[in-house]
Design a protein around this motif. Sequence first.
Motif, PDB file in Angstrom:
ATOM      1  N   LEU A  17      96.331  -2.229  44.114  1.00  0.00           N
ATOM      2  CA  LEU A  17      96.880  -3.476  44.624  1.00  0.00           C
ATOM      3  C   LEU A  17      95.776  -4.215  45.365  1.00  0.00           C
ATOM      4  O   LEU A  17      95.061  -3.637  46.186  1.00  0.00           O
ATOM      5  N   GLU A  18      95.601  -5.486  45.053  1.00  0.00           N
ATOM      6  CA  GLU A  18      94.591  -6.302  45.719  1.00  0.00           C
ATOM      7  C   GLU A  18      95.252  -7.161  46.787  1.00  0.00           C
ATOM      8  O   GLU A  18      96.433  -7.514  46.686  1.00  0.00           O
ATOM      9  N   ASN A  19      94.484  -7.489  47.793  1.00  0.00           N
ATOM     10  CA  ASN A  19      94.996  -8.310  48.896  1.00  0.00           C
ATOM     11  C   ASN A  19      94.980  -9.775  48.476  1.00  0.00           C
ATOM     12  O   ASN A  19      94.170 -10.579  48.939  1.00  0.00           O
ATOM     13  N   THR A  20      95.899 -10.119  47.577  1.00  0.00           N
ATOM     14  CA  THR A  20      95.997 -11.479  47.070  1.00  0.00           C
ATOM     15  C   THR A  20      97.436 -11.945  47.108  1.00  0.00           C
ATOM     16  O   THR A  20      98.384 -11.137  47.012  1.00  0.00           O
ATOM     17  N   VAL A  21      97.611 -13.241  47.228  1.00  0.00           N
ATOM     18  CA  VAL A  21      98.954 -13.814  47.193  1.00  0.00           C
ATOM     19  C   VAL A  21      99.630 -13.486  45.871  1.00  0.00           C
ATOM     20  O   VAL A  21     100.838 -13.220  45.816  1.00  0.00           O
ATOM     21  N   SER A  22      98.860 -13.466  44.783  1.00  0.00           N
ATOM     22  CA  SER A  22      99.428 -13.191  43.468  1.00  0.00           C
ATOM     23  C   SER A  22     100.066 -11.807  43.410  1.00  0.00           C
ATOM     24  O   SER A  22     101.201 -11.658  42.926  1.00  0.00           O
ATOM     25  N   ASP A  23      99.359 -10.792  43.893  1.00  0.00           N
ATOM     26  CA  ASP A  23      99.934  -9.444  43.849  1.00  0.00           C
ATOM     27  C   ASP A  23     101.173  -9.334  44.725  1.00  0.00           C
ATOM     28  O   ASP A  23     102.174  -8.696  44.345  1.00  0.00           O
ATOM     29  N   TYR A  24     101.152  -9.943  45.903  1.00  0.00           N
ATOM     30  CA  TYR A  24     102.337  -9.885  46.768  1.00  0.00           C
ATOM     31  C   TYR A  24     103.504 -10.637  46.143  1.00  0.00           C
ATOM     32  O   TYR A  24     104.665 -10.236  46.288  1.00  0.00           O
TER      33      TYR A  24
END
Length: 489
Positions: free
Chosen positions: A316-323
């Motif tokens: 999981l990356e710290n991006t708005v897309s993943d959240y």
Amino acid sequence: MSRTDDNGDGAEHTVTWRELLAETRGLLDDDTHARWICETATGSSPTEFAALHDQAATERAVARLDAMVARARSGEPIQYVLGSWGFRHLDLAIDDRVLIPRPETELVAETAIELAAASGPIRRVADLGTGSGAIGLAMADELPHEGTTVWITDASSDALDVARANLAGLGRSAVNVVVRQGSWTDALTDGSSFDVVVSNPPYVAEASPDIESLVSEWEPSTALFSGSDGLDDIRRLVRDVPRRLRPGGWLVLEHGHDQGDAVRSLMEGAGLSEVETRRDLAGHDRMTLGRRPSRLFASRTGSAPVPDAVVGVRCLENTVSDYAHLLQWLATPEVLEWYEGRDKTFDLADVLAEYGPDGEHERDGTIPAIIELDGDPIGYIQLYELDDPDDAAGFDLDDGRGIWSFDLYLGRPDLFGQGIGRTVCRATAEYLLAVRGARDVVIVPHVENSRAIAAYRGAGFVGDHVVHEHEMHEGVMRDALRLHYRPTV
């Protein structure tokens, strides 16, 4: 030179700033530097100084002017003489304890800011070897105030004194800045992970014929020189920083015009991906950046209706897309039926608290990851070792050290029953055994979840041990079936 004289009738003539500016121009033979020095001596802006031209100079201001002119005539860099220098939107105090901020470094800061801004709503960045604080304070100044933490570090206590002075003038964004002393990653003392780490390290070869005498004679040598090829500090940064990056996080390094090839090779050798060298406005190689890979493993499906598709798992990356994907999936009843429970609701704060920076998973060592089908996110999986005694007991195990488990769901109900879950389970178990050194891989689906149990058994998991009252689910303590990975082929 006297600033007053007798005009012939016994009265003294007091010198004006127009006269002092003309005199300073003659002494320095540089109109721009002369104007800057006069403006600094009066503590005025260019517009304000223009209005002072015909006003008499005070004795105190003249003394300050004389001292600055003497320093400039001795060869001291004009930036040190003035005591401050502009960097992006900041006016930084500087002296000979720190390097003079340069336009090329403004481009490095711009790149770091852009990469950090693309991170999630909570971001942590670091400027290692900050000197005057130029890059780090620019990030604090320009990134969103909410959710941003900026670390600025330096091995030199003198440099940090200058950086702290500049921090004091930063305004409300100063509360987002953490100052630490230490050599490179040694200063990152609390185990934090970062979305962007940027540095303008020493990168001049000790015997370099290219460095100007004005630079080598006045600027701090410890901030300039780095071994016989100028790469000693860059080597250390490339070696140590990646382990302090979050998955998908970036390392950005300024370097010499002839070091792009070498720095790219170092970053690629350290396992960074998307390595790229960028040029400055003069067309010279100036910075190289690389990203910590987030891919964990990939496998191919072998049967219809999605034959030979690539199923990948990445952190999981710290991006708005993943959240956003997590929020979407955690609002899907078919997912919640067996994952968190249909009585649960999630908002962004809930997702960040569990999956985001400094969230529950980051603190306890769980690896949150995204399942992709041919590059498109389709589900979630989390991997964890049962090394905590309470975790092991929850699986009816006496000792969970070296034993790994995982939980997963597909976020798209249209992909249920197509063999994707089976492929992910088998690939995950093989990854944990081969890469993480697991001595066993176990999973514990709810006993009523027949679809998941069939997928796990199809992936090579076996067993019939029931873990009674494994966890609370939709208000009821549910039993689970403990399965162990024991592939037959």
